[in-house]
Design a protein around this motif. Structure first.
Motif, PDB file in Angstrom:
ATOM      1  N   MET A  19       0.777  -1.191   0.146  1.00 33.53           N
ATOM      2  CA  MET A  19       0.054  -0.019  -0.002  1.00 33.53           C
ATOM      3  C   MET A  19       0.901   1.282  -0.141  1.00 33.53           C
ATOM      4  O   MET A  19       1.562   1.287   0.797  1.00 33.53           O
ATOM      5  N   SER A  20       0.544   2.187  -0.839  1.00 35.92           N
ATOM      6  CA  SER A  20       1.419   3.400  -0.990  1.00 35.92           C
ATOM      7  C   SER A  20       0.503   4.487  -1.541  1.00 35.92           C
ATOM      8  O   SER A  20      -0.737   4.341  -1.901  1.00 35.92           O
ATOM      9  N   ASP A  21       1.220   5.660  -1.570  1.00 39.23           N
ATOM     10  CA  ASP A  21       0.508   6.948  -2.146  1.00 39.23           C
ATOM     11  C   ASP A  21       0.932   7.165  -3.503  1.00 39.23           C
ATOM     12  O   ASP A  21       0.708   8.305  -4.000  1.00 39.23           O
ATOM     13  N   VAL A  22       1.578   6.056  -4.011  1.00 41.73           N
ATOM     14  CA  VAL A  22       2.088   6.369  -5.460  1.00 41.73           C
ATOM     15  C   VAL A  22       1.169   5.451  -6.254  1.00 41.73           C
ATOM     16  O   VAL A  22       0.595   4.270  -5.833  1.00 41.73           O
ATOM     17  N   PRO A  23       1.004   5.779  -7.477  1.00 46.72           N
ATOM     18  CA  PRO A  23      -0.034   4.939  -8.249  1.00 46.72           C
ATOM     19  C   PRO A  23       0.532   3.626  -8.637  1.00 46.72           C
ATOM     20  O   PRO A  23      -0.646   2.807  -9.086  1.00 46.72           O
ATOM     21  N   GLY A  24       1.696   3.413  -8.621  1.00 44.62           N
ATOM     22  CA  GLY A  24       2.081   1.810  -8.828  1.00 44.62           C
ATOM     23  C   GLY A  24       3.482   2.397  -9.594  1.00 44.62           C
ATOM     24  O   GLY A  24       4.048   3.436  -9.443  1.00 44.62           O
ATOM     25  N   VAL A  25       4.074   1.511 -10.482  1.00 40.45           N
ATOM     26  CA  VAL A  25       5.071   1.707 -11.282  1.00 40.45           C
ATOM     27  C   VAL A  25       4.635   2.406 -12.461  1.00 40.45           C
ATOM     28  O   VAL A  25       3.858   2.152 -13.396  1.00 40.45           O
ATOM     29  N   LEU A  26       5.645   3.496 -12.764  1.00 43.12           N
ATOM     30  CA  LEU A  26       5.205   4.272 -13.950  1.00 43.12           C
ATOM     31  C   LEU A  26       6.214   4.266 -15.058  1.00 43.12           C
ATOM     32  O   LEU A  26       7.561   4.092 -14.759  1.00 43.12           O
ATOM     33  N   ASP A  27       5.935   4.401 -16.318  1.00 39.18           N
ATOM     34  CA  ASP A  27       6.982   4.500 -17.279  1.00 39.18           C
ATOM     35  C   ASP A  27       7.520   5.975 -17.517  1.00 39.18           C
ATOM     36  O   ASP A  27       7.303   6.814 -16.594  1.00 39.18           O
ATOM     37  N   LYS A  28       8.379   6.086 -18.282  1.00 36.26           N
ATOM     38  CA  LYS A  28       9.230   7.412 -18.295  1.00 36.26           C
ATOM     39  C   LYS A  28       8.193   8.446 -18.951  1.00 36.26           C
ATOM     40  O   LYS A  28       8.597   9.829 -18.572  1.00 36.26           O
ATOM     41  N   HIS A  42       5.355   8.706 -17.279  1.00 35.12           N
ATOM     42  CA  HIS A  42       4.367   8.661 -16.094  1.00 35.12           C
ATOM     43  C   HIS A  42       3.012   8.242 -16.379  1.00 35.12           C
ATOM     44  O   HIS A  42       1.946   8.680 -15.606  1.00 35.12           O
ATOM     45  N   VAL A  43       2.972   7.233 -17.166  1.00 35.88           N
ATOM     46  CA  VAL A  43       2.056   6.437 -17.567  1.00 35.88           C
ATOM     47  C   VAL A  43       2.096   5.069 -16.582  1.00 35.88           C
ATOM     48  O   VAL A  43       3.097   4.509 -16.512  1.00 35.88           O
ATOM     49  N   LEU A  44       0.908   4.714 -15.795  1.00 35.29           N
ATOM     50  CA  LEU A  44       1.014   3.593 -15.061  1.00 35.29           C
ATOM     51  C   LEU A  44       1.294   2.452 -15.898  1.00 35.29           C
ATOM     52  O   LEU A  44       0.577   2.026 -16.987  1.00 35.29           O
ATOM     53  N   LEU A  45       1.942   1.545 -15.401  1.00 37.08           N
ATOM     54  CA  LEU A  45       2.399   0.117 -15.998  1.00 37.08           C
ATOM     55  C   LEU A  45       1.645  -0.953 -15.137  1.00 37.08           C
ATOM     56  O   LEU A  45       1.942  -1.189 -13.996  1.00 37.08           O
ATOM     57  N   PRO A  46       0.385  -1.528 -15.772  1.00 34.08           N
ATOM     58  CA  PRO A  46      -0.594  -2.218 -14.769  1.00 34.08           C
ATOM     59  C   PRO A  46       0.188  -3.592 -14.739  1.00 34.08           C
ATOM     60  O   PRO A  46      -0.415  -4.158 -13.615  1.00 34.08           O
ATOM     61  N   ARG A  47       0.563  -4.281 -15.479  1.00 32.81           N
ATOM     62  CA  ARG A  47       1.349  -5.526 -15.092  1.00 32.81           C
ATOM     63  C   ARG A  47       2.957  -5.500 -15.540  1.00 32.81           C
ATOM     64  O   ARG A  47       3.033  -4.936 -16.441  1.00 32.81           O
ATOM     65  N   LEU A  48       3.714  -6.295 -14.733  1.00 29.76           N
ATOM     66  CA  LEU A  48       5.095  -6.437 -14.849  1.00 29.76           C
ATOM     67  C   LEU A  48       5.744  -7.841 -14.460  1.00 29.76           C
ATOM     68  O   LEU A  48       5.384  -8.371 -13.420  1.00 29.76           O
ATOM     69  N   GLY A  59      -2.925  -0.230  -9.501  1.00 29.20           N
ATOM     70  CA  GLY A  59      -1.688  -0.066  -9.173  1.00 29.20           C
ATOM     71  C   GLY A  59      -1.027  -1.356 -10.299  1.00 29.20           C
ATOM     72  O   GLY A  59      -1.826  -1.279 -11.472  1.00 29.20           O
ATOM     73  N   THR A  60      -0.018  -1.781  -9.807  1.00 28.86           N
ATOM     74  CA  THR A  60       0.778  -2.442 -10.634  1.00 28.86           C
ATOM     75  C   THR A  60       1.119  -3.743 -10.274  1.00 28.86           C
ATOM     76  O   THR A  60       1.419  -4.058  -9.099  1.00 28.86           O
ATOM     77  N   VAL A  61       0.397  -5.077 -10.673  1.00 28.47           N
ATOM     78  CA  VAL A  61       0.642  -6.345 -10.583  1.00 28.47           C
ATOM     79  C   VAL A  61       1.905  -6.906 -10.875  1.00 28.47           C
ATOM     80  O   VAL A  61       2.424  -6.496 -11.942  1.00 28.47           O
ATOM     81  N   ILE A  62       2.578  -7.387  -9.890  1.00 28.18           N
ATOM     82  CA  ILE A  62       3.904  -8.093 -10.285  1.00 28.18           C
ATOM     83  C   ILE A  62       3.845  -9.794 -10.417  1.00 28.18           C
ATOM     84  O   ILE A  62       3.433 -10.333  -9.675  1.00 28.18           O
ATOM     85  N   GLU A  63       4.365  -9.896 -11.645  1.00 24.62           N
ATOM     86  CA  GLU A  63       4.073 -11.378 -12.186  1.00 24.62           C
ATOM     87  C   GLU A  63       5.450 -12.211 -12.230  1.00 24.62           C
ATOM     88  O   GLU A  63       6.563 -11.284 -12.549  1.00 24.62           O
TER      89      GLU A  63
END
Length: 260
Positions: free
Chosen positions: A180-189, A191-197, A255-259
């Motif tokens: 849980m964080s106050d950031v949207p997740g992992v962002l690309d360069k 600043h667009v959210l990367l939903p899965r990595l 956010g970003t799901v890590i697989e």
């Protein structure tokens, strides 16, 4: 809900916004009373930095990890195992949860060694003896864990809360590991959210500098949890209303799901 526990890392910055804290506690209360089993591992970076500033001790970071000398370690343990831990317990208790605040030194929960001497008294990803956590959950308590570990010499070590939470999620083979964080997740360069990595994606994003600083321990903790038996890892945008409930009950990954 699934009987497998859910391990949540509750971020230090997210804790400084009162309405986010109240929303998180309300979500937790509902989920626990519906039968969920939870462990919360909290951060406390902003609170530690504030105390160090008052003590005129300068803060330094390398790869998102706080350089920790002896004086800094005293402040870290004071803030995490005292001030912040009890504040989180008090917040949750106010929403009808039965909680028990502990540190990683209690019951031999977290053991670690210094892997990077340039960081001082900072442990790497810790080994976990989860018996105390299981006892507390079986007794109807939500364990609230401060990320301080025991070193080989019996002295405390500062552990990044992301690493501590990921290690606990792996040791318990948790159903979910949620950062849980106050950031949207992992962002690309852009600043667009990367939903899965995937692991391969993460390696490439580290290499080109997209993943840097404090995001490094977050993605590493997610991968470590998966490596050790946790089923799902997610960096969740805690600023979204009822983000935790929406994810755990409806699968809405804010956010970003890590697989693997």
């Amino acid at each position: 809900m699934n009987s497998a526990p859910v391990v949540i890392k509750y971020g230090g910055h997210a804790m400084t916004v009162p309405e986010l804290g109240r929303a998180f506690a309300e979500d937790m209360s509902g989920l626990v009373h519906e039968g969920g089993r939870f462990i919360v591992v909290h951060g406390g970076g902003p609170q530690i930095s504030a105390l160090l500033k008052r003590l005129s001790i300068e803060s330094h970071f390398v790869d998102g990890l706080r350089v920790t000398d002896d004086a800094t370690m005293e402040a870290v343990e004071m803030v995490l195992a005292g001030q912040v831990n009890k504040a989180v317990v008090g917040l949750f208790e106010g929403y009808g949860l039965s909680c028990c605040g502990i540190s990683g030194r209690d019951g031999g929960l977290l053991k670690a060694v210094v892997e990077r001497p340039e960081l001082g008294r900072v442990g790497g990803i810790p080994s976990v003896r989860p018996g105390l956590l299981s006892c507390l959950m079986d007794g109807g308590y939500v364990p609230v864990v401060a990320p301080v570990a025991e070193g080989p010499d019996g002295r405390p070590l500062n552990i990044n809360a992301d690493y501590a939470a990921g290690a606990i999620a792996g040791a318990l083979q948790a159903g979910y590991f949620v950062l849980m964080s106050d950031v949207p997740g992992v962002l690309d360069k852009n600043h667009v959210l990367l939903p899965r990595l995937t692991r391969k994606d993460i390696e490439a994003l580290k290499a080109d500098g997209t993943i840097s600083g404090g995001m490094i321990p977050k993605v590493d903790a997610c991968l470590s949890a998966l490596d050790h038996g946790c089923r799902r890892s997610l960096i969740l945008n805690g600023s979204e209303p009822s983000a935790l409930r929406r994810y755990l009950t409806g699968g809405e990954a804010l956010g970003t799901v890590i697989e693997d």
